[in-house]
Design an enzyme around this catalytic site. Structure first.
Site, mmCIF file in Angstrom:
data_model
loop_
_atom_site.group_PDB
_atom_site.id
_atom_site.type_symbol
_atom_site.label_atom_id
_atom_site.label_comp_id
_atom_site.label_asym_id
_atom_site.label_seq_id
_atom_site.Cartn_x
_atom_site.Cartn_y
_atom_site.Cartn_z
ATOM 1 N N LYS A 190 -3.716 -10.988 -0.656
ATOM 2 C CA LYS A 190 -2.677 -11.689 -1.426
ATOM 3 C C LYS A 190 -1.281 -11.295 -0.970
ATOM 4 C CE LYS A 190 -1.450 -8.018 -4.021
ATOM 5 N NZ LYS A 190 -0.103 -7.482 -4.341
ATOM 6 N N ARG A 254 7.471 -7.252 -3.667
ATOM 7 C CA ARG A 254 8.098 -6.868 -2.398
ATOM 8 C C ARG A 254 7.722 -7.830 -1.278
ATOM 9 N NH1 ARG A 254 6.992 -0.343 -2.038
ATOM 10 N NH2 ARG A 254 7.677 0.204 -4.153
#
Length: 334
Positions: A190, A254
Site C-alpha cells: 500500500k 508520508r
C-alpha cells in the site's frame, strides 16, 4: 509483563503511548539521548508528536541494554532497511523467551523478505514468537486518542492474543489474525500505491483518477498476496483495504505526501530532502516489483512507480502509462 519499544519516531512513540494507556509499563528506546531525556522529563516527543502528552507508564532511555533488560515483549519500530543490522547488535540483550513485534511496513531490498522473516533470521527467534501489527494506523491520529482498529497477526494465535491484550485500550482496538503473509504484504504494498496516488494528486488530477489507482492498486496487491499464500479475506480487511485507503487518502501519510512532491516536479533527492523522514514505499518498491516477477504476477502500478523513482518514467507519463494497458474484463465473466 515488561515491554520495550525500540525506535522513538512517530509510530514507535505512539505505540508506546498505546501500551502505556492500556496500563502497562513500557520503556521506549531512542537513538538520540536528547530525545530520551525529553520524553522522560517533559513527557513529550515534540519532533514527531508535538505537545501530545505521554503517560507516566512510559519511560525512555538511549541505552539499549537498559531498554531490553527484563523485557518479555520487544516492539520493533525502526526503518525496515536497518532492521537486520540493528537486530544483529541487539540480539545478545534479548530474553530467551522474548516475543518480538514488528511495526514495520516494508520489504527488505537485499533479500525480498518480509519483516517477520528478517526478524526470525536476524534474532534467531521462531515464527511462533513473532507478531506484526498493521492496519489503518496513522500515528498522529492514534496519539491524539482517536478511535482506531488494527490487526495483530502471528502464526501462533496465542502470541497474537498476547500482543493484542497488551495494546488494547479505550481508543485502540486490535483484531487477531494468523495470516502473517497477507497482513505484511498489505502493509508494504500500500505504500507503493500511495506514492502513485500522491503523484496523481501533485499533478492536480481529481478523485476519479485517484480512486482508479486505489482500486486497481488493491487488485494488484491481492494478486501478489494470493500468489504468496495469503487469504483474500485479509486483503479486504483492515490490514489490506483499510490501510490502503487511510494511506492513500490522508495528508498525514508520508508516502502519499512524498508522491505529491514528485507530482509537483521535484526530483527524488529533492523530495527526500523536503521530507526528512523515512518513506518506506520508496525503499521497498523495487523489492515489491521483484517479488511480482518471482511469482509471475504483473504489478503495473508498482512498475510505473519504480519507473518514476529510477528516472525511467516521467511523472507526466504515469497516468497515460497506466491507461495504455490492454483492455480486459475486470472480473470473472459468465
Amino acid at each position: 509483563m515488561r515491554t520495550a519499544v525500540l525506535g522513538a519516531g512517530s509510530w514507535g512513540t505512539t505505540f508506546a503511548k498505546v501500551i502505556g494507556d492500556a496500563g502497562h509499563p513500557v520503556t521506549l528506546w531512542a537513538r538520540r539521548p536528547e530525545v530520551a531525556a525529553e520524553i522522560t522529563t517533559s513527557r513529550t516527543n515534540r519532533a514527531y508528536l508535538g505537545d501530545i502528552a505521554l503517560p507516566k507508564t512510559v519511560d525512555a532511555t538511549a541505552d539499549i541494554a537498559e531498554a531490553l533488560a527484563g523485557a518479555s515483549v520487544v516492539v520493533l519500530a525502526v526503518p525496515a532497511q536497518t532492521l537486520r543490522e540493528n537486530l544483529s547488535e541487539w540480539k545478545a540483550h534479548l530474553a530467551a523467551d522474548v516475543v518480538l513485534v514488528s511495526l514495520m511496513k516494508g520489504i527488505e531490498v537485499t533479500t525480498g523478505e518480509r519483516m517477520t522473516e528478517v526478524v526470525s533470521e536476524a534474532a534467531g527467534v521462531p515464527a511462533e514468537r513473532i507478531a506484526v501489527v498493521s492496519g489503518p494506523n496513522l500515528a498522529l491520529e492514534i496519539a491524539q486518542g482517536q478511535p482506531t482498529a488494527t490487526v495483530v497477526a502471528s502464526v501462533d494465535p496465542h502470541t497474537a492474543e498476547t500482543v493484542a491484550e497488551l495494546c488494547a485500550n479505550t481508543y485502540f482496538r486490535p483484531y487477531t489474525n494468523t495470516d502473517v503473509v497477507g497482513v505484511e504484504l498489505g502493509g508494504a504494498i500500500k505504500n507503493v500505491i500511495a506514492l502513485a496516488v500522491g503523484i496523481a494528486d501533485g499533478q492536480g488530477l481529481g478523485d476519479n483518477s485517484k480512486a482508479s489507482i486505489i482500486t486497481r492498486g488493491l487488485a494488484e496487491t491481492t494478486r501478489l498476496a494470493l500468489a504468496m499464500g495469503a487469504s483474500i479475506h485479509t486483503l479486504s480487511g483492515l490490514a489490506g483495504l483499510g490501510d490502503l485507503v487511510a494511506t492513500c487518502a490522508s495528508p498525514l501519510s508520508r508516502n502519499r505526501s512524498f508522491g505529491a512532491l514528485l507530482g509537483q516536479g521535484l526530483t527524488v533527492a529533492e523530495a527526500e530532502a523536503r521530507s526528512n523522514r523515512t518513506v518506506e514505499g520508496v525503499k521497498s518498491s523495487g523489492a515489491v516489483l521483484a517479488l511480482g516477477a518471482a511469482h509471475g504476477v504483473e504489478l503495473p502500478i508498482t512498475q510505473a512507480v519504480v519507473g518514476v523513482l529510477t528516472g525511467r518514467v516521467g511523472v507526466d507519463e504515469l497516468a497515460e502509462l497506466l491507461l495504455a494497458r490492454k483492455r480486459k474484463a475486470e472480473g470473472p465473466q459468465r
